[in-house]
Enzyme design. Sequence first.
Site, PDB file in Angstrom:
ATOM      1  N   MET A 168      -1.096  -3.416   0.575  1.00  0.00           N
ATOM      2  CA  MET A 168       0.207  -4.053   0.693  1.00  0.00           C
ATOM      3  C   MET A 168       0.922  -3.562   1.947  1.00  0.00           C
ATOM      4  SD  MET A 168       0.335  -5.907  -1.977  1.00  0.00           S
ATOM      5  CE  MET A 168      -0.602  -6.035  -3.471  1.00  0.00           C
ATOM      6  N   CYS A 169       0.473  -2.423   2.453  1.00  0.00           N
ATOM      7  CA  CYS A 169       1.157  -1.843   3.597  1.00  0.00           C
ATOM      8  C   CYS A 169       0.104  -1.273   4.533  1.00  0.00           C
ATOM      9  CB  CYS A 169       2.075  -0.704   3.171  1.00  0.00           C
ATOM     10  SG  CYS A 169       3.116  -1.115   1.781  1.00  0.00           S
ATOM     11  N   GLU A 170       0.494  -1.082   5.739  1.00  0.00           N
ATOM     12  CA  GLU A 170      -0.406  -0.505   6.723  1.00  0.00           C
ATOM     13  C   GLU A 170       0.222   0.771   7.258  1.00  0.00           C
ATOM     14  OE1 GLU A 170      -3.347  -2.183   7.493  1.00  0.00           O
ATOM     15  OE2 GLU A 170      -2.802  -3.686   6.002  1.00  0.00           O
ATOM     16  N   ASN A 216       0.794   3.590   1.280  1.00  0.00           N
ATOM     17  CA  ASN A 216       0.395   2.247   0.878  1.00  0.00           C
ATOM     18  C   ASN A 216      -0.419   2.301  -0.397  1.00  0.00           C
ATOM     19  OD1 ASN A 216      -2.297   2.594   1.619  1.00  0.00           O
ATOM     20  ND2 ASN A 216      -2.202   1.248   3.377  1.00  0.00           N
TER      21      ASN A 216
END
Lengths: 344, 344
Positions: free
Chosen positions: B1-3, B107
């Site tokens: 969902m995130c980097e 993340n």
Amino acid sequence: MCELLALNFGMETSLQITFRGFQKRGSCNPDGWGLAYYPDESAIIIKEPITSTQSKLATFVSKYSEIRGKIFIGHVRKASVGNKGCFKNTHPFTRELDGKQFVFAHNGTLRNHDSLSSQYFTPIGDTDSEHSFCHLLSEYKDKIGSIQKREHFDCIHSILKAINERGNFNCIFSNGEYLFCYHDRDKYKGLDFVERIAPFGHVELVDDDWKVNLDEEKDTNQHGYVIATKPLTKEVWKSFESGELIVLRNGLMVYSSHRTSLEMRILQTIRNHPTKIEIQELVSKLKRPFDVICRQVQVLHHHDLIRQDSRDQVSADHKNASFFTNSGMNGIISCWVGKRDINN
Amino acid sequence: MCELLALNFGMETSLQITFRGFQKRGSCNPDGWGLAYYPDESAIIIKEPITSTQSKLATFVSKYSEIRGKIFIGHVRKASVGNKGCFKNTHPFTRELDGKQFVFAHNGTLRNHDSLSSQYFTPIGDTDSEHSFCHLLSEYKDKIGSIQKREHFDCIHSILKAINERGNFNCIFSNGEYLFCYHDRDKYKGLDFVERIAPFGHVELVDDDWKVNLDEEKDTNQHGYVIATKPLTKEVWKSFESGELIVLRNGLMVYSSHRTSLEMRILQTIRNHPTKIEIQELVSKLKRPFDVICRQVQVLHHHDLIRQDSRDQVSADHKNASFFTNSGMNGIISCWVGKRDINN
């Protein structure tokens, strides 16, 4: 050595702030500038330990339209204690306490700040200011926790006065809900405020240190205060008393150690009245012009602190509009205006 | 969902970072971007809960030349848990613990994050990430305090593995001195690193999410690591192992739960050698090319972890240059490479 600025409004507003960096005073360049605001429960802090006039970031901030919130704290610094030119020594400072993000800025110089006890927080930098902030928050955690009653404000006032024993101490801090503004007992540097009630056109607040542009405000429920080391407009600003703590929330002056604001006098009068009370009766009791009272009543109404009688045949700004306090808000109202006087 | 993105260097460096905001993936815009760096012991955090491609602040940051430090942490977020579009839910998060400013980005998605205990810190926002950060720091305070021995890194690793039991968990955090990078036990999303040793020309690290421009570095003592969710250059990056914690300090990989870096093998070999040791002997013991060993030796020397014998008639990069560990650094060296093996 530093200049303070704060704004609190009842509704979210947008501002552009230009840090002018003492630019008119050649020999006295600041060693840092900073701005904090609360877009929500969390704070954004933008700061740099360089002269704002040399800062591209400060230039960017002065044109950035996304600086929005109800609470703003600004600071420009001339280093007195602590190394110059360090981010860690640049105001405002921040800490989380019980899920609230506190932000703090100070001007003045404190003696023996290293000896200020702080059980729960430790300074990252070297300043007397951050030390006093850590001390204040530790005391706050031990003695207050969350603000539930008027005595909690008195207690914060006592903590601030005790810090003030060590030197010059003006400070502005917030937990994202309340904005606390304390003025030095010897009136060091000064601290002034002005009330701002909508509608107002584009406002420019300006002195040697900063220029603040407030967007035009048409919503008549908008209401707030601007606090600064020196008045920023040609209007009549009021001065803080020596050692005074003023607390604002949603653009209302909900506490002062030295005065009662008109909005709190109105709220208190409505709350203490045995039945609903009309605006014209408030005017007669408080001896202020109808327009002035009526606008404050609208603001209190907007924040749901008071309710208009549903049987009224007139609009909320009519002289015969009648109000009582919202019983769902009794807790917070008592916190601000004290407990109801049962003999009243 | 995130980097995630992180950089750590031995000497202060300047970078320009462009948050590209998944701009090539039309259907998957991020809900926030953030960058933290340490200009000194304190961290500066710049973040917004909007798509970076729509952000004037992100554009400003991509051109700003004053983003300097040894530690950088970047994050782009696609909301999974917590409301979209809130500053309070935007990474990186920060807290002060024992006078150190911690910064954290994550993340993945954790289950039952509300039940993660946290005695000393309380989330301001709603995310699983900030909850896990508060939990991590509370455990850190109780179990570690300040890092004095290698077992403290093992302990941090255990805390992270326990959080990872609740779901996908990659995280990067720092206290301004160490940079901690942990990779999910199921290798969720991936986490890779590459070593960077000077001299190097202008470097561009780029993928769909960000572009990082590192200034040309001529000082041969410069050395560091770049960590990212996915490799950002065409070089060969190394992958984190499942559940691996890597800890960096001053551009050196001082701890890994799963490997020993070449710089630590060199340091350990010098420390364990009964007398001073020449570079050519290190080459023969460690079976790596002279150039590779020699450059690492120069970096260790630069950081004063090792000293060249003052009787040497050759320069520090000569094959016969001889070194011993700096006894003043024994504490930290033991912390990184373990206690000296007295049978060695």
